[in-house]
Design a protein around this motif. Structure first.
Motif, PDB file in Angstrom:
ATOM      1  N   VAL A 174     -48.639 -22.482 -24.203  1.00 22.31           N
ATOM      2  CA  VAL A 174     -47.959 -23.651 -23.649  1.00 22.31           C
ATOM      3  C   VAL A 174     -48.844 -24.864 -23.887  1.00 22.31           C
ATOM      4  N   THR A 175     -48.339 -25.819 -24.641  1.00 15.94           N
ATOM      5  CA  THR A 175     -49.141 -26.989 -25.028  1.00 15.94           C
ATOM      6  C   THR A 175     -48.800 -28.246 -24.251  1.00 15.94           C
ATOM      7  N   ALA A 176     -47.660 -28.248 -23.551  1.00 17.37           N
ATOM      8  CA  ALA A 176     -47.281 -29.441 -22.784  1.00 17.37           C
ATOM      9  C   ALA A 176     -46.272 -29.047 -21.721  1.00 17.37           C
ATOM     10  N   ARG A 177     -46.299 -29.778 -20.618  1.00 22.54           N
ATOM     11  CA  ARG A 177     -45.326 -29.622 -19.544  1.00 22.54           C
ATOM     12  C   ARG A 177     -44.925 -31.016 -19.070  1.00 22.54           C
ATOM     13  N   ARG A 178     -43.643 -31.186 -18.816  1.00 23.92           N
ATOM     14  CA  ARG A 178     -43.220 -32.451 -18.201  1.00 23.92           C
ATOM     15  C   ARG A 178     -42.066 -32.189 -17.243  1.00 23.92           C
ATOM     16  N   GLN A 179     -42.017 -32.975 -16.203  1.00 25.40           N
ATOM     17  CA  GLN A 179     -40.930 -32.863 -15.243  1.00 25.40           C
ATOM     18  C   GLN A 179     -39.634 -33.368 -15.857  1.00 25.40           C
ATOM     19  N   ILE A 180     -38.526 -32.761 -15.460  1.00 26.55           N
ATOM     20  CA  ILE A 180     -37.220 -33.213 -15.929  1.00 26.55           C
ATOM     21  C   ILE A 180     -36.306 -33.449 -14.727  1.00 26.55           C
ATOM     22  N   ALA A 181     -35.289 -34.269 -14.937  1.00 30.38           N
ATOM     23  CA  ALA A 181     -34.297 -34.544 -13.903  1.00 30.38           C
ATOM     24  C   ALA A 181     -33.018 -35.003 -14.577  1.00 30.38           C
ATOM     25  N   VAL A 182     -31.905 -34.777 -13.906  1.00 33.21           N
ATOM     26  CA  VAL A 182     -30.618 -35.227 -14.426  1.00 33.21           C
ATOM     27  C   VAL A 182     -30.599 -36.749 -14.480  1.00 33.21           C
ATOM     28  N   ARG A 183     -29.764 -37.280 -15.362  1.00 31.13           N
ATOM     29  CA  ARG A 183     -29.727 -38.729 -15.512  1.00 31.13           C
ATOM     30  C   ARG A 183     -28.682 -39.338 -14.585  1.00 31.13           C
ATOM     31  N   PRO A 184     -28.802 -40.626 -14.317  1.00 25.26           N
ATOM     32  CA  PRO A 184     -27.824 -41.288 -13.451  1.00 25.26           C
ATOM     33  C   PRO A 184     -26.428 -41.266 -14.059  1.00 25.26           C
ATOM     34  N   ARG A 185     -25.443 -41.534 -13.241  1.00 26.65           N
ATOM     35  CA  ARG A 185     -24.072 -41.676 -13.745  1.00 26.65           C
ATOM     36  C   ARG A 185     -24.016 -42.799 -14.773  1.00 26.65           C
ATOM     37  N   ASN A 186     -23.194 -42.600 -15.794  1.00 25.61           N
ATOM     38  CA  ASN A 186     -23.018 -43.679 -16.757  1.00 25.61           C
ATOM     39  C   ASN A 186     -21.551 -43.810 -17.130  1.00 25.61           C
ATOM     40  N   ALA A 187     -21.232 -44.904 -17.754  1.00 31.75           N
ATOM     41  CA  ALA A 187     -19.826 -45.220 -18.022  1.00 31.75           C
ATOM     42  C   ALA A 187     -19.243 -44.372 -19.139  1.00 31.75           C
ATOM     43  N   THR A 188     -20.091 -43.797 -19.979  1.00 29.10           N
ATOM     44  CA  THR A 188     -19.602 -42.990 -21.106  1.00 29.10           C
ATOM     45  C   THR A 188     -20.270 -41.618 -21.069  1.00 29.10           C
ATOM     46  N   PRO A 189     -19.855 -40.769 -20.147  1.00 30.06           N
ATOM     47  CA  PRO A 189     -20.484 -39.454 -20.029  1.00 30.06           C
ATOM     48  C   PRO A 189     -20.267 -38.600 -21.279  1.00 30.06           C
ATOM     49  N   SER A 190     -21.202 -37.694 -21.525  1.00 32.53           N
ATOM     50  CA  SER A 190     -21.094 -36.790 -22.661  1.00 32.53           C
ATOM     51  C   SER A 190     -21.001 -35.356 -22.169  1.00 32.53           C
ATOM     52  N   ALA A 191     -20.245 -34.541 -22.912  1.00 35.59           N
ATOM     53  CA  ALA A 191     -20.020 -33.153 -22.533  1.00 35.59           C
ATOM     54  C   ALA A 191     -20.607 -32.212 -23.574  1.00 35.59           C
ATOM     55  N   LEU A 192     -21.017 -31.042 -23.121  1.00 42.28           N
ATOM     56  CA  LEU A 192     -21.454 -29.973 -23.998  1.00 42.28           C
ATOM     57  C   LEU A 192     -20.442 -28.837 -23.928  1.00 42.28           C
ATOM     58  N   VAL A 193     -20.172 -28.218 -25.076  1.00 47.89           N
ATOM     59  CA  VAL A 193     -19.261 -27.076 -25.123  1.00 47.89           C
ATOM     60  C   VAL A 193     -19.934 -25.956 -25.902  1.00 47.89           C
ATOM     61  N   SER A 194     -19.414 -24.757 -25.725  1.00 47.33           N
ATOM     62  CA  SER A 194     -19.959 -23.604 -26.416  1.00 47.33           C
ATOM     63  C   SER A 194     -19.601 -23.625 -27.896  1.00 47.33           C
ATOM     64  N   ARG A 195     -20.594 -23.357 -28.742  1.00 45.56           N
ATOM     65  CA  ARG A 195     -20.323 -23.288 -30.175  1.00 45.56           C
ATOM     66  C   ARG A 195     -19.456 -22.078 -30.511  1.00 45.56           C
ATOM     67  N   SER A 196     -19.711 -20.947 -29.861  1.00 45.91           N
ATOM     68  CA  SER A 196     -19.047 -19.692 -30.227  1.00 45.91           C
ATOM     69  C   SER A 196     -17.906 -19.298 -29.306  1.00 45.91           C
ATOM     70  N   HIS A 197     -17.797 -19.925 -28.132  1.00 49.81           N
ATOM     71  CA  HIS A 197     -16.833 -19.451 -27.143  1.00 49.81           C
ATOM     72  C   HIS A 197     -16.010 -20.586 -26.527  1.00 49.81           C
ATOM     73  N   ASN A 198     -15.770 -21.648 -27.273  1.00 56.03           N
ATOM     74  CA  ASN A 198     -14.951 -22.715 -26.720  1.00 56.03           C
ATOM     75  C   ASN A 198     -13.499 -22.248 -26.612  1.00 56.03           C
ATOM     76  N   CYS A 199     -12.708 -22.915 -25.758  1.00 58.07           N
ATOM     77  CA  CYS A 199     -11.324 -22.502 -25.560  1.00 58.07           C
ATOM     78  C   CYS A 199     -10.463 -23.723 -25.246  1.00 58.07           C
ATOM     79  N   ASP A 200      -9.151 -23.529 -25.285  1.00 52.73           N
ATOM     80  CA  ASP A 200      -8.210 -24.626 -25.041  1.00 52.73           C
ATOM     81  C   ASP A 200      -8.355 -25.202 -23.639  1.00 52.73           C
TER      82      ASP A 200
END
Length: 275
Positions: free
Chosen positions: A155-181
């Motif tokens: 392990v060469t580095a560690r940093r804290q992470i946190a969710v980002r504030p609400r924004n006007a143009t949210p982005s979504a992640l979907v499954s590459r192999s298991h997306n559905c209608d």
């Protein structure tokens, strides 16, 4: 393994360290097979499995048995073989030794090792390691972190992470192999214009570190697919909820679903207002 044996169940920092070290060691096994080429077989449910899944799971189970012998472990390949421990005590570990097997087979680097501790239906500790990316996420014991892991598994580095504030143009992640209608319909109804396909439990972690805002999932998943990423996201300030807004729980036996199968859920980092 640098930790003493056994670990006390109340020492969450040591348990998280055990998960981290076990995931990195399993990742090395997986990477070696990934680079050499893996033979693929189909399980009874027609999902693929490789030598990497099985060897990584055995390594993790052996480490957990040495250091946490009193906590039952629900692991994907063990369950596939019909070996399911008694989890009625409410505390257990969920292991997915290779999440994103299809990504692994297809030559994509976004496959992960997942280990999580469940207490009273909640994922309170979790580690998600992406060995091909040299990245590990952990959550619980009062922290959410992203780690860099080099080619020697250091392990060469560690940093804290946190969710980002609400924004006007949210982005979504979907499954590459298991997306559905149903997932596509949810994103359209929510008027989310930006979306990206990613494999494995990394989607939870990308929301946790503020790279994206939401990960809706309406195609089937199992608890070992989600628990570690869920723990990371919760520790970073987000949440995973079912369609009715209730927190996703673990150790489930829901009518109409297989044991340990999740209902549809939405993972979001936009529950915390900041700035």
């Amino acid at each position: 393994m640098t930790l003493g044996s056994p670990i006390q169940v109340h020492d969450k920092t040591d348990i998280l360290k055990l998960f981290e070290e076990s995931a990195i060691a399993a990742g090395r096994v997986i990477l070696d097979i990934y680079r050499a080429g893996a033979e693929v077989r189909l399980k009874s449910d027609k999902s693929p499995v490789t030598e990497a899944d099985e060897k990584a799971e055995r390594l993790i189970l052996d480490a957990l048995a040495r250091h946490l012998p009193d906590i039952p472990v629900v692991a994907e390949e063990e369950v596939a073989a019909g070996r399911i421990p008694d989890i009625s005590g409410g505390r257990f570990i969920l292991v997915d030794p290779l999440d994103g097997t299809r990504e692994f087979i297809g030559g994509h680097d976004d496959f992960t090792v997942n280990i999580a501790l469940i207490e009273a239906g909640k994922p309170i500790l979790g580690v998600v390691h992406a060995p091909a990316l040299g990245t590990l996420y952990l959550g619980g014991a009062g922290k959410a972190e992203k780690l860099a892991v080099d080619d020697t598994d250091r392990v060469t580095a560690r940093r804290q992470i946190a969710v980002r504030p609400r924004n006007a143009t949210p982005s979504a992640l979907v499954s590459r192999s298991h997306n559905c209608d149903a997932t596509d319909a949810y994103i359209k109804k929510a008027e989310i214009l930006e979306r990206k396909a990613v494999g494995s439990s990394l989607k939870f972690c990308l929301v946790a570190e503020g790279v994206a805002d939401i990960y809706p999932r309406f195609s089937p998943t199992m608890e070992w697919d989600t628990a570690a990423g869920d723990a990371v996201l919760r520790a970073a300030g987000g949440m995973v909820t079912t369609e009715d807004g209730a927190p996703l729980t673990y150790g489930k036996c829901i009518p109409g679903l297989r044991v340990f199968e999740n209902p549809a859920f939405v993972a979001t980092g936009r529950l915390r207002e900041r700035g």
